[in-house]
Write a protein that holds these residues in place. Sequence first.
Motif, PDB file in Angstrom:
ATOM      1  N   LYS A   1      22.128  30.234  63.381  1.00  0.00           N
ATOM      2  CA  LYS A   1      21.838  30.283  65.037  1.00  0.00           C
ATOM      3  C   LYS A   1      21.266  30.672  65.333  1.00  0.00           C
ATOM      4  O   LYS A   1      20.685  31.536  65.288  1.00  0.00           O
ATOM      5  CB  LYS A   1      23.368  31.047  65.407  1.00  0.00           C
ATOM      6  CG  LYS A   1      23.219  30.009  67.082  1.00  0.00           C
ATOM      7  CD  LYS A   1      24.649  30.498  67.623  1.00  0.00           C
ATOM      8  CE  LYS A   1      23.511  29.788  69.207  1.00  0.00           C
ATOM      9  NZ  LYS A   1      25.717  30.832  70.146  1.00  0.00           N
ATOM     10  N   ASN A   2      20.029  30.151  65.401  1.00  0.00           N
ATOM     11  CA  ASN A   2      18.362  30.919  65.912  1.00  0.00           C
ATOM     12  C   ASN A   2      17.534  29.959  67.447  1.00  0.00           C
ATOM     13  O   ASN A   2      18.085  28.685  67.467  1.00  0.00           O
ATOM     14  CB  ASN A   2      17.459  30.620  64.797  1.00  0.00           C
ATOM     15  CG  ASN A   2      17.346  28.967  64.332  1.00  0.00           C
ATOM     16  OD1 ASN A   2      17.067  28.549  64.787  1.00  0.00           O
ATOM     17  ND2 ASN A   2      17.709  29.124  63.116  1.00  0.00           N
ATOM     18  N   THR A   3      17.080  31.140  67.899  1.00  0.00           N
ATOM     19  CA  THR A   3      16.518  30.463  69.389  1.00  0.00           C
ATOM     20  C   THR A   3      16.075  29.269  68.711  1.00  0.00           C
ATOM     21  O   THR A   3      16.131  28.058  70.548  1.00  0.00           O
ATOM     22  CB  THR A   3      16.050  31.280  69.520  1.00  0.00           C
ATOM     23  OG1 THR A   3      16.114  32.896  69.585  1.00  0.00           O
ATOM     24  CG2 THR A   3      15.295  30.715  71.427  1.00  0.00           C
ATOM     25  N   SER A   4      15.400  28.456  67.908  1.00  0.00           N
ATOM     26  CA  SER A   4      14.582  27.465  68.116  1.00  0.00           C
ATOM     27  C   SER A   4      15.430  26.156  67.697  1.00  0.00           C
ATOM     28  O   SER A   4      15.299  24.867  67.803  1.00  0.00           O
ATOM     29  CB  SER A   4      14.101  27.590  66.242  1.00  0.00           C
ATOM     30  OG  SER A   4      12.258  28.723  66.549  1.00  0.00           O
ATOM     31  N   LYS A   5      16.976  26.934  67.841  1.00  0.00           N
ATOM     32  CA  LYS A   5      17.825  25.738  67.157  1.00  0.00           C
ATOM     33  C   LYS A   5      17.554  24.306  65.859  1.00  0.00           C
ATOM     34  O   LYS A   5      17.949  23.505  65.966  1.00  0.00           O
ATOM     35  CB  LYS A   5      17.740  24.593  68.075  1.00  0.00           C
ATOM     36  CG  LYS A   5      18.520  25.158  69.512  1.00  0.00           C
ATOM     37  CD  LYS A   5      18.056  24.262  71.010  1.00  0.00           C
ATOM     38  CE  LYS A   5      18.599  24.849  71.803  1.00  0.00           C
ATOM     39  NZ  LYS A   5      18.627  24.616  73.454  1.00  0.00           N
TER      40      LYS A   5
ATOM     41  N   ASN B   1      10.802  25.794  70.336  1.00  0.00           N
ATOM     42  CA  ASN B   1      11.671  25.241  70.262  1.00  0.00           C
ATOM     43  C   ASN B   1      12.001  23.807  69.898  1.00  0.00           C
ATOM     44  O   ASN B   1      11.122  22.713  70.252  1.00  0.00           O
ATOM     45  CB  ASN B   1      12.342  25.164  72.063  1.00  0.00           C
ATOM     46  CG  ASN B   1      13.917  24.598  72.640  1.00  0.00           C
ATOM     47  OD1 ASN B   1      14.655  23.408  71.219  1.00  0.00           O
ATOM     48  ND2 ASN B   1      14.496  25.066  73.451  1.00  0.00           N
TER      49      ASN B   1
ATOM     50  N   GLN C   1      20.069  30.834  73.553  1.00  0.00           N
ATOM     51  CA  GLN C   1      19.189  29.432  72.722  1.00  0.00           C
ATOM     52  C   GLN C   1      18.286  28.767  74.380  1.00  0.00           C
ATOM     53  O   GLN C   1      18.341  27.355  74.408  1.00  0.00           O
ATOM     54  CB  GLN C   1      19.912  29.079  72.155  1.00  0.00           C
ATOM     55  CG  GLN C   1      20.267  29.288  70.896  1.00  0.00           C
ATOM     56  CD  GLN C   1      21.102  28.413  69.748  1.00  0.00           C
ATOM     57  OE1 GLN C   1      22.111  27.769  70.645  1.00  0.00           O
ATOM     58  NE2 GLN C   1      20.654  28.303  68.306  1.00  0.00           N
TER      59      GLN C   1
END
Lengths: 531, 314
Positions: free
Chosen positions: A451-455, A299, A420
């Motif tokens: 758009k990804n989970t790691s931002k 993250n 996220q």
Amino acid sequence: MTEQYPFTPPDVSRRSTLRAAGAGALLAGLGGLTGCRSAVSEANSSAKEARSQPKRGGILSVAVNTDFTPSLLFAQSSQSYQHRLLYNTLTRYDDGLKPQPELATSWDYAADGRGITLKLRDDVTYHDGRKFTADDVIFAVKNLQNPVRAAQLRATALAVSGFEKRGDHEVVLKLAHPVANLFDLFEFMIITDRHSVEDAVKGTKLNGTGPFRLKKWSPGSGLSLVRNDAYWQPGRPYLDGVELRVMAQADALVSSLRSGQSQLSYQVPGKSLAAVKGNPDLTITSYDTGDGAAYVGVNTTVAPLDDKTVRQAVAWALDRERIVDQTLGGYGLASAAPWPKSSPAFTEAGRTHYTHNPAKARRLLKSAGLTRLRLPLLHLSLPGETAIAESVQYDLKQVGIAVELQPTDPATAQKKLISQDMPALWTMSHGFAQVQPSTLAVSAYPFNEAKNTSKYHSAAYTKVVREAWTTRDTAGAATNAQYRKISGILLDQAFIIDLAIRGRVQVASKKLHGVTLNKFSYLNLDDAYLV
Amino acid sequence: MRSYLLRRLPSALLVLLLASFLIFAILRLVPGDPASSLAGPDASAATVAAIRERLGLNAPLLTQYTSWIGDLARGDLGPSYAIGGDTADLIRDGLGATVELTLGALLFVILLGTAFGVLGATSRRRWVRGVVRVATTGALAVPPFVTGVLLVLVFAVTLGVLPPGGRVPVLSAPDLGVQYLLLPSLCLALPSAAVLGRYLKDGIERTLAEDYMRTATAAGVTPRRLLWRHAMPNALPPVVTLLGMQTGHLLGGAVLVEAIFAWPGLGQLAEAGLTRRDYPVVQDLLLLLVAVFVLGQLLTDAVYAWLDPRIRWE
């Protein structure tokens, strides 16, 4: 002294012992009910009957650890083996990602990349006898455009902006822009019966054009399929039927293979492969094309992981070779990049970009002003995933990063991933690196440029991903240069730290031949037979 | 009696209503939701939103609750979110499998328990009594997940005489079904059989030590007749009570054994439903269990009232 038994107790004589033993044998031998079938020989008989050479007949039993989930019929899931048994796709990739004909016999991709003309087979019928036509292809694309179907390749399907039907067996797909991974879509997209698709997602009717027809689906037990005698490939399939047996527990699955009840499985856990390896009746085949990769997600909004130096330190601290050996049973490829060897984006330099170098990790942490650090790491509460998380925890501890493990059930982890809502670190698996590299960045959420989970956001990453995706060509110097740029950003920014490419490991009876998988792990048994 | 039951009915319905509310609320409080579970790890927000809409999860919670209860009252359990098929069919099939497994285990409990009890109490040979003692201690001490793996290793992998897992319903193919049933039901039965055997052994020993047994022996009654016609009927009542209690244990223990032997019963269904956040399946399954419990209580109350008229007039 009082005698406990004031009489001669009815003792167990030799005769009565023999009678009891006989009764016991009768009980234990219930399976041998006079003239009845044996459940064991029932499972093995088909294999014993065959001799050599491809031969018709036999029921193949495949052990799976998850049941067929009809609602995921149009999405890539961990259990997609039945897809190519019941259905066909338009094309199929060979080992070099070169499309080969299936329901589409030929294709003409427009020079400007704004359309593709598909010529279709005219001798194909569905299991219910209806003819396959171009309308079914149009429906299949529109179906994947529907967000409810949860198809990971929806972005590619949405690039199809129009259709032009030229008779019943030719269709032009008009494209809003050139698409590099169009044949990924054709490999992924099963051609279902447009009249019964709602029944299909409920699991009540699975009407396809594939080599096998649905006989019965027993939720929790598995699928039972029988040969489609009207299959368009002459003389195929050889097998009379296929049983997909659900064995949720790893021990039960391995026992099923070792006892001969099942002849094929792709879901033997790494730690159990050693037990299977010594079995003379079984063979292990590793598909080095891979169908996923274990990774550590970061993250990038959580300090100090917002500093790429710290992320790189984490990447240097991890011992990927040990993870492959200890948690994947040695079947996998330690890799810092997401690509399997078959991918056009694979390079040895990328794979070994980060190696196990704790000293370098410590130096990087020191340069970021850190000597000790405490971070949470979410992982799936499944045995294999826990083993990977513990390996990561151990490695990071060696460089001064104390990791607090957060075991999480898959449903919760999935929600956190999509929304996220992940902690500083997490470890899971991602797919889609086994096909065109651009698919990874547009269809695998952890890598998604928008758009990804790691931002993680970067104009440069978005630009290179969009360029790679919207090109017509999938090979050539320019395209390869774009792949190298994508790899370069992924490795430098380290928001997804790859650990190992998980090769699909096939454990099969030596009696079984001719089994293949497509790039999305759809089982192909057209040419399979039992000897 | 009818008026007594009618007086009890509202409280039973109230318990069911409260239970339904609690089950509904608790499931929504558990992290994760069916839409994101169905959408998979690579899904976009649009996909998750579309699935939520299709499943009706965007409706207010009260609407979702009343819709569930309303459908339930009409006997419509609705479709499963994630597992697939109709919830009613899933529960019916799972229940059938679990009941089949439990009945098979019950048969083993009776047979093995009786054998343990009779041999342990009546054998003159010390080694036979020793073997029974060791066997019952082992059956009690070794947990089913170890016994199960050992049984599979011996009978399925090494000897290859029985299938290691899976199920063919006994009623659809009795010859195959029984073979699939043998190992899981034996595994499930062993601890209960050991308990039953020990109770029966004590009961037989106590009965055989009674004076009337001495008299019967003196009157020339054969040892076999003494045991089966006189000792057993007197030793059995507490054992039968225990057997009733063990049946509950068997149903509970079936969950673990189902996993070991890939037996598609209610335990596997509940696990799959919870893992995938399949609300309809889990809700209906839990409510069914509560309903069975409430019905059991109602029946018990009715039997008490039938036996003791004073209770009916309280």
